[in-house]
Scaffold this motif. Structure first.
Motif, PDB file in Angstrom:
ATOM      1  N   ALA A 110       7.780   2.885 -13.253  1.00  0.00           N
ATOM      2  CA  ALA A 110       7.041   1.666 -12.928  1.00  0.00           C
ATOM      3  C   ALA A 110       6.808   0.824 -14.176  1.00  0.00           C
ATOM      4  CB  ALA A 110       5.713   2.013 -12.264  1.00  0.00           C
ATOM      5  N   MET A 137       2.543  -4.817 -10.449  1.00  0.00           N
ATOM      6  CA  MET A 137       2.008  -3.994  -9.369  1.00  0.00           C
ATOM      7  C   MET A 137       1.564  -4.833  -8.179  1.00  0.00           C
ATOM      8  SD  MET A 137       2.520  -0.992 -10.261  1.00  0.00           S
ATOM      9  CE  MET A 137       3.295  -0.519 -11.810  1.00  0.00           C
ATOM     10  N   LEU A 140       4.663  -5.918  -6.273  1.00  0.00           N
ATOM     11  CA  LEU A 140       5.330  -4.873  -5.496  1.00  0.00           C
ATOM     12  C   LEU A 140       4.966  -4.926  -4.022  1.00  0.00           C
ATOM     13  CD1 LEU A 140       5.375  -1.523  -7.521  1.00  0.00           C
ATOM     14  CD2 LEU A 140       7.282  -3.014  -6.931  1.00  0.00           C
ATOM     15  N   ALA A 258       3.970   2.735  -7.516  1.00  0.00           N
ATOM     16  CA  ALA A 258       2.671   2.062  -7.569  1.00  0.00           C
ATOM     17  C   ALA A 258       1.525   3.064  -7.489  1.00  0.00           C
ATOM     18  CB  ALA A 258       2.571   1.054  -6.426  1.00  0.00           C
ATOM     19  N   TYR A 261       1.146   4.790 -10.792  1.00  0.00           N
ATOM     20  CA  TYR A 261       0.505   3.887 -11.755  1.00  0.00           C
ATOM     21  C   TYR A 261      -1.008   3.890 -11.554  1.00  0.00           C
ATOM     22  CZ  TYR A 261      -0.908  -0.452 -14.040  1.00  0.00           C
ATOM     23  OH  TYR A 261      -1.554  -1.387 -14.828  1.00  0.00           O
ATOM     24  N   LYS A 262      -1.438   3.795 -10.312  1.00  0.00           N
ATOM     25  CA  LYS A 262      -2.876   3.775 -10.033  1.00  0.00           C
ATOM     26  C   LYS A 262      -3.544   5.089 -10.436  1.00  0.00           C
ATOM     27  CE  LYS A 262      -2.513   2.398  -5.713  1.00  0.00           C
ATOM     28  NZ  LYS A 262      -2.928   2.022  -4.340  1.00  0.00           N
TER      29      LYS A 262
END
Length: 273
Positions: A110, A137, A140, A258, A261-262
């Motif tokens: 990402a 993000m 996306l 995503a 990433y979070k």
């Protein structure tokens, strides 16, 4: 935003599909689509999710939260490669992750994609890193809104029955499409779906207008994803059902990135809708 330049790498617009309709030539016209409106849409969506709850119950701007985490692995401005390396190293040592061997590869992927369109010599501190990452993000989410493909959130995206008929009409009267043409097919359909199945000489009348649903990064992303997928398969033909299923897998893969990433950058906050 430059629409037809070396950074976007548009597909070969002379590609033919099944020797019939020159579908990929639609990418020429697609290069004239103004994606700036889609960027505005993404910015508006980002504003809609400007704050979310921390585990302490306070409201936190995603940029603020991202910068707080990025500052832990970006102590000074560094080039892209070093920034990605530092982020990946931080992920691998993050004690809060239950499965870093699964999360970190998706997180790294990402970040790599989020930064790849920035200037090569750009240096990243925590703030500039987060600006590129957070914008990516938010963008996306547009993968779930490409018309006639499907619906639902990234991780639970369902391909729509309309997808098969839309794809089939794009290369009718042929019933299948050469596997190696699928990446550029999705690039053209993503960019200019309403007119993509007509030759450029027949699209002068086509003035379809709709609220922007996604940015160019989604079209670039699905082309790259499809290219990687078809490379591992022997040459052959794909049906509309298979072509739509591939798009569904692309969206879910973006969801995994995503989500990773979070989990790394926003692990103290609640899940965004």
């Amino acid at each position: 935003i430059p629409l037809c330049g070396p950074r976007l790498h548009p597909p070969n617009c002379n590609l033919t599909m099944n020797g019939t309709k020159l579908l990929a030539l639609a990418a020429v016209q697609a290069c004239g689509i103004v994606f700036a409106m889609a960027s505005v849409h993404s910015a508006q969506e980002g504003a809609a999710h400007k704050t979310h709850h921390t585990d302490a119950g306070h409201m936190l701007d995603p940029m603020v939260g991202c910068i707080q985490v990025a500052a832990q692995f970006l102590k000074e401005p560094v080039l892209r490669g070093k920034a990605v390396e530092a982020a990946a190293k931080f992920c691998s040592s993050a004690s809060h992750l239950k499965d870093p061997s699964y999360v970190c590869p998706h997180f790294k992927e990402a970040i790599e994609v989020a930064l790849e369109n920035d200037p090569v010599l750009k240096k990243y501190d925590a703030e500039s890193f987060c600006k590129s990452a957070e914008e990516y993000m938010v963008g996306l989410r547009g993968a779930t809104r490409v018309p006639n493909t499907g619906s639902g959130p990234l991780l639970n995206f369902k391909v729509s029955p309309r997808c098969e008929s839309t794809v089939a009409s794009a290369f009718a009267p042929d019933e299948t499409l050469d596997t190696m043409s699928v990446p550029d097919f999705w690039y053209a359909m993503c960019n200019n779906q309403d007119c993509a199945h007509f030759l450029p000489s027949r699209t002068k009348w086509c003035k379809m207008q709709r609220q922007p649903t996604h940015s160019y990064m989604i079209c670039e992303g699905v082309r790259k994803f499809a290219h990687d997928e078809v490379e591992v398969h022997e040459g052959g033909m794909m049906t509309p059902k298979q072509i739509c299923a591939l798009y569904g897998e692309f969206v879910k893969e973006m969801g995994r990135d995503a989500d990773a990433y979070k989990k790394v950058m926003h692990h103290k906050t609640t899940k965004l809708n």
